[in-house]
Scaffold this motif. Structure first.
Motif, PDB file in Angstrom:
ATOM      1  N   ASN A 198       3.844  20.297  -6.043  1.00  0.00           N
ATOM      2  CA  ASN A 198       4.455  19.763  -7.256  1.00  0.00           C
ATOM      3  C   ASN A 198       4.109  18.282  -7.438  1.00  0.00           C
ATOM      4  O   ASN A 198       3.684  17.846  -8.519  1.00  0.00           O
ATOM      5  N   LEU A 199       4.269  17.501  -6.360  1.00  0.00           N
ATOM      6  CA  LEU A 199       4.011  16.059  -6.440  1.00  0.00           C
ATOM      7  C   LEU A 199       2.545  15.771  -6.754  1.00  0.00           C
ATOM      8  O   LEU A 199       2.236  14.861  -7.529  1.00  0.00           O
ATOM      9  N   SER A 200       1.650  16.553  -6.176  1.00  0.00           N
ATOM     10  CA  SER A 200       0.221  16.314  -6.371  1.00  0.00           C
ATOM     11  C   SER A 200      -0.244  16.642  -7.783  1.00  0.00           C
ATOM     12  O   SER A 200      -1.352  16.276  -8.173  1.00  0.00           O
ATOM     13  N   SER A 201       0.600  17.335  -8.532  1.00  0.00           N
ATOM     14  CA  SER A 201       0.235  17.689  -9.911  1.00  0.00           C
ATOM     15  C   SER A 201       0.543  16.563 -10.892  1.00  0.00           C
ATOM     16  O   SER A 201       0.153  16.625 -12.056  1.00  0.00           O
ATOM     17  N   TYR A 202       1.229  15.521 -10.427  1.00  0.00           N
ATOM     18  CA  TYR A 202       1.571  14.407 -11.295  1.00  0.00           C
ATOM     19  C   TYR A 202       0.338  13.539 -11.572  1.00  0.00           C
ATOM     20  O   TYR A 202      -0.675  13.618 -10.860  1.00  0.00           O
ATOM     21  N   ASN A 203       0.462  12.680 -12.555  1.00  0.00           N
ATOM     22  CA  ASN A 203      -0.617  11.775 -12.932  1.00  0.00           C
ATOM     23  C   ASN A 203      -1.020  10.905 -11.740  1.00  0.00           C
ATOM     24  O   ASN A 203      -0.205  10.122 -11.246  1.00  0.00           O
ATOM     25  N   PRO A 204      -2.277  11.019 -11.254  1.00  0.00           N
ATOM     26  CA  PRO A 204      -2.674  10.240 -10.092  1.00  0.00           C
ATOM     27  C   PRO A 204      -2.561   8.736 -10.303  1.00  0.00           C
ATOM     28  O   PRO A 204      -2.267   7.983  -9.350  1.00  0.00           O
ATOM     29  N   GLU A 205      -2.762   8.279 -11.536  1.00  0.00           N
ATOM     30  CA  GLU A 205      -2.618   6.845 -11.817  1.00  0.00           C
ATOM     31  C   GLU A 205      -1.162   6.402 -11.657  1.00  0.00           C
ATOM     32  O   GLU A 205      -0.886   5.315 -11.145  1.00  0.00           O
ATOM     33  N   ALA A 206      -0.248   7.264 -12.086  1.00  0.00           N
ATOM     34  CA  ALA A 206       1.179   6.953 -11.943  1.00  0.00           C
ATOM     35  C   ALA A 206       1.576   6.946 -10.466  1.00  0.00           C
ATOM     36  O   ALA A 206       2.360   6.090 -10.029  1.00  0.00           O
ATOM     37  N   LEU A 207       1.039   7.893  -9.698  1.00  0.00           N
ATOM     38  CA  LEU A 207       1.328   7.939  -8.262  1.00  0.00           C
ATOM     39  C   LEU A 207       0.808   6.676  -7.572  1.00  0.00           C
ATOM     40  O   LEU A 207       1.486   6.113  -6.692  1.00  0.00           O
ATOM     41  N   TYR A 208      -0.372   6.236  -7.958  1.00  0.00           N
ATOM     42  CA  TYR A 208      -0.955   5.028  -7.370  1.00  0.00           C
ATOM     43  C   TYR A 208      -0.122   3.793  -7.703  1.00  0.00           C
ATOM     44  O   TYR A 208       0.162   2.960  -6.822  1.00  0.00           O
ATOM     45  N   GLU A 209       0.296   3.684  -8.956  1.00  0.00           N
ATOM     46  CA  GLU A 209       1.115   2.543  -9.347  1.00  0.00           C
ATOM     47  C   GLU A 209       2.467   2.563  -8.628  1.00  0.00           C
ATOM     48  O   GLU A 209       3.012   1.526  -8.263  1.00  0.00           O
ATOM     49  N   MET A 210       3.007   3.778  -8.424  1.00  0.00           N
ATOM     50  CA  MET A 210       4.270   3.907  -7.702  1.00  0.00           C
ATOM     51  C   MET A 210       4.101   3.499  -6.239  1.00  0.00           C
ATOM     52  O   MET A 210       4.990   2.878  -5.636  1.00  0.00           O
ATOM     53  N   LYS A 211       2.952   3.863  -5.668  1.00  0.00           N
ATOM     54  CA  LYS A 211       2.661   3.488  -4.280  1.00  0.00           C
ATOM     55  C   LYS A 211       2.696   1.968  -4.135  1.00  0.00           C
ATOM     56  O   LYS A 211       3.272   1.423  -3.172  1.00  0.00           O
ATOM     57  N   LYS A 212       2.117   1.262  -5.083  1.00  0.00           N
ATOM     58  CA  LYS A 212       2.108  -0.199  -5.038  1.00  0.00           C
ATOM     59  C   LYS A 212       3.520  -0.768  -5.143  1.00  0.00           C
ATOM     60  O   LYS A 212       3.861  -1.742  -4.467  1.00  0.00           O
ATOM     61  N   VAL A 213       4.338  -0.146  -5.970  1.00  0.00           N
ATOM     62  CA  VAL A 213       5.727  -0.597  -6.111  1.00  0.00           C
ATOM     63  C   VAL A 213       6.491  -0.391  -4.801  1.00  0.00           C
ATOM     64  O   VAL A 213       7.253  -1.256  -4.354  1.00  0.00           O
ATOM     65  N   ILE A 214       6.287   0.773  -4.186  1.00  0.00           N
ATOM     66  CA  ILE A 214       6.979   1.108  -2.938  1.00  0.00           C
ATOM     67  C   ILE A 214       6.719   0.053  -1.854  1.00  0.00           C
ATOM     68  O   ILE A 214       7.619  -0.290  -1.079  1.00  0.00           O
ATOM     69  N   TRP A 215       5.490  -0.480  -1.836  1.00  0.00           N
ATOM     70  CA  TRP A 215       5.109  -1.391  -0.766  1.00  0.00           C
ATOM     71  C   TRP A 215       5.084  -2.858  -1.191  1.00  0.00           C
ATOM     72  O   TRP A 215       4.507  -3.696  -0.502  1.00  0.00           O
ATOM     73  N   GLU A 216       5.729  -3.176  -2.296  1.00  0.00           N
ATOM     74  CA  GLU A 216       5.803  -4.569  -2.725  1.00  0.00           C
ATOM     75  C   GLU A 216       6.430  -5.444  -1.635  1.00  0.00           C
ATOM     76  O   GLU A 216       7.368  -5.035  -0.958  1.00  0.00           O
ATOM     77  N   GLY A 217       5.901  -6.642  -1.490  1.00  0.00           N
ATOM     78  CA  GLY A 217       6.472  -7.594  -0.543  1.00  0.00           C
ATOM     79  C   GLY A 217       5.962  -7.470   0.879  1.00  0.00           C
ATOM     80  O   GLY A 217       6.476  -8.134   1.783  1.00  0.00           O
ATOM     81  N   THR A 218       4.948  -6.625   1.103  1.00  0.00           N
ATOM     82  CA  THR A 218       4.423  -6.441   2.466  1.00  0.00           C
ATOM     83  C   THR A 218       3.021  -7.018   2.629  1.00  0.00           C
ATOM     84  O   THR A 218       2.352  -6.748   3.630  1.00  0.00           O
ATOM     85  N   GLU A 219       2.583  -7.803   1.663  1.00  0.00           N
ATOM     86  CA  GLU A 219       1.209  -8.310   1.686  1.00  0.00           C
ATOM     87  C   GLU A 219       0.914  -9.138   2.936  1.00  0.00           C
ATOM     88  O   GLU A 219      -0.221  -9.170   3.416  1.00  0.00           O
ATOM     89  N   ASN A 220       1.923  -9.791   3.480  1.00  0.00           N
ATOM     90  CA  ASN A 220       1.707 -10.635   4.664  1.00  0.00           C
ATOM     91  C   ASN A 220       1.471  -9.815   5.938  1.00  0.00           C
ATOM     92  O   ASN A 220       1.132 -10.377   6.980  1.00  0.00           O
ATOM     93  N   TRP A 221       1.633  -8.510   5.858  1.00  0.00           N
ATOM     94  CA  TRP A 221       1.402  -7.679   7.040  1.00  0.00           C
ATOM     95  C   TRP A 221      -0.050  -7.731   7.499  1.00  0.00           C
ATOM     96  O   TRP A 221      -0.353  -7.426   8.647  1.00  0.00           O
ATOM     97  N   GLN A 222      -0.951  -8.100   6.601  1.00  0.00           N
ATOM     98  CA  GLN A 222      -2.364  -8.171   6.953  1.00  0.00           C
ATOM     99  C   GLN A 222      -2.602  -9.225   8.027  1.00  0.00           C
ATOM    100  O   GLN A 222      -3.592  -9.162   8.763  1.00  0.00           O
ATOM    101  N   THR A 223      -1.705 -10.176   8.151  1.00  0.00           N
ATOM    102  CA  THR A 223      -1.785 -11.158   9.244  1.00  0.00           C
ATOM    103  C   THR A 223      -0.640 -10.978  10.244  1.00  0.00           C
ATOM    104  O   THR A 223      -0.837 -11.113  11.449  1.00  0.00           O
ATOM    105  N   LEU A 224       0.552 -10.662   9.737  1.00  0.00           N
ATOM    106  CA  LEU A 224       1.738 -10.560  10.596  1.00  0.00           C
ATOM    107  C   LEU A 224       1.562  -9.536  11.713  1.00  0.00           C
ATOM    108  O   LEU A 224       1.882  -9.818  12.879  1.00  0.00           O
ATOM    109  N   LEU A 225       1.069  -8.356  11.400  1.00  0.00           N
ATOM    110  CA  LEU A 225       0.982  -7.302  12.409  1.00  0.00           C
ATOM    111  C   LEU A 225       0.024  -7.659  13.536  1.00  0.00           C
ATOM    112  O   LEU A 225       0.223  -7.251  14.684  1.00  0.00           O
ATOM    113  N   TYR A 226      -1.006  -8.446  13.222  1.00  0.00           N
ATOM    114  CA  TYR A 226      -1.965  -8.836  14.259  1.00  0.00           C
ATOM    115  C   TYR A 226      -1.421  -9.986  15.106  1.00  0.00           C
ATOM    116  O   TYR A 226      -1.743 -10.088  16.294  1.00  0.00           O
TER     117      TYR A 226
END
Length: 250
Positions: A198-226
């Motif tokens: 069911n989820l995979s039948s949704y608009n892939p562009e909408a799913l991608y934009e939602m993915k970005k919203v879900i992970w907002e505020g984690t951009e510093n992980w590219q350095t923090l985790l290392y």
């Protein structure tokens, strides 16, 4: 064995499975291969959704490979090993696809981190978790941002300081690590298949934009985790950790 990563495709759903004979633990090569596979799928326009699972009927994931941890001989090797978990979490975080976790059994340490980096998680009633790192002289430094983001600092602290205590599937559901529980693997898979289709039948562009919203505020992980990987890499060289790992292995 170094473990195996396999991917199967059903319409526009990619199912990624990992396996290692030592309770689905992760040596460096397996972490590298999982990272690579996630990056490839992220760029695959034929894939709308990823399901992440492990093989077998035992543990979902036992975390870091203790055999490989015992082989670490210097800080650079230690940082490199723990950076493997940082790479996987960052690949899941930046992946353009929604990732659904299928958790059929117990998860320890890095396995909890991988679950935390999933966007939606289905689990069975026996899928308990534990952050045991302090008991072996290190800490869940690399995975902490992912775990805290999912269940909050208070619950993460409880898990970390109670390093020998298993947290039940119900506890994980209540804290938000798991999204839904099932009595059996069969029941889980039946529901997961329907949900994913069911989820995979949704608009892939909408799913991608939602993915970005879900992970907002984690951009510093590219350095923090290392930076966190370096802390763990230093601690794994301590006499306390070497003795604890050796005792556990025996």
């Amino acid at each position: 064995m170094d473990g195996v990563i396999k991917t199967s495709f059903d319409n526009n759903i990619a199912t990624v499975s990992f396996f290692h004979p030592a309770s689905n633990s992760f040596p460096s090569l397996l972490l590298h291969n999982l990272t690579q596979e996630l990056n490839v799928l992220s760029a695959n326009k034929e894939v709308n959704l990823i399901v992440l699972k492990s093989e077998g009927n035992g543990a979902f994931c036992a975390g870091a490979s203790f055999d490989e941890l015992l082989e670490v001989s210097n800080l650079e090797e230690g940082k490199m090993f723990f950076s493997g978990f940082a790479n996987v979490i960052n690949a899941m975080r930046t992946c353009s696809k929604i990732i659904i976790g299928r958790v059929h059994g117990k998860a320890v340490g890095g396995g909890v981190g991988i679950i935390s980096a999933c966007d939606y998680v289905f689990a069975t009633n026996n899928a308990s978790t534990k952050l045991s790192e302090l008991a072996i002289g290190i800490g869940p430094f690399v995975i902490e941002p992912a775990v805290s983001r999912k269940i909050g600092k208070t619950a993460m602290t409880e898990m970390t300081l109670a390093a020998t205590e298993w947290k039940s599937a119900e506890w994980n559901l209540n804290k938000g690590l798991f999204t839904q529980l099932f009595k059996s693997i069969e029941e889980l898979d039946d529901f997961l298949n329907t949900f994913a289709l069911n989820l995979s039948s949704y608009n892939p562009e909408a799913l991608y934009e939602m993915k970005k919203v879900i992970w907002e505020g984690t951009e510093n992980w590219q350095t923090l985790l290392y930076e966190r990987a370096e802390i763990s890499g230093k601690l794994v060289l301590s006499e306390f950790t070497i003795q604890a790992l050796t005792k556990f292995k025996k």
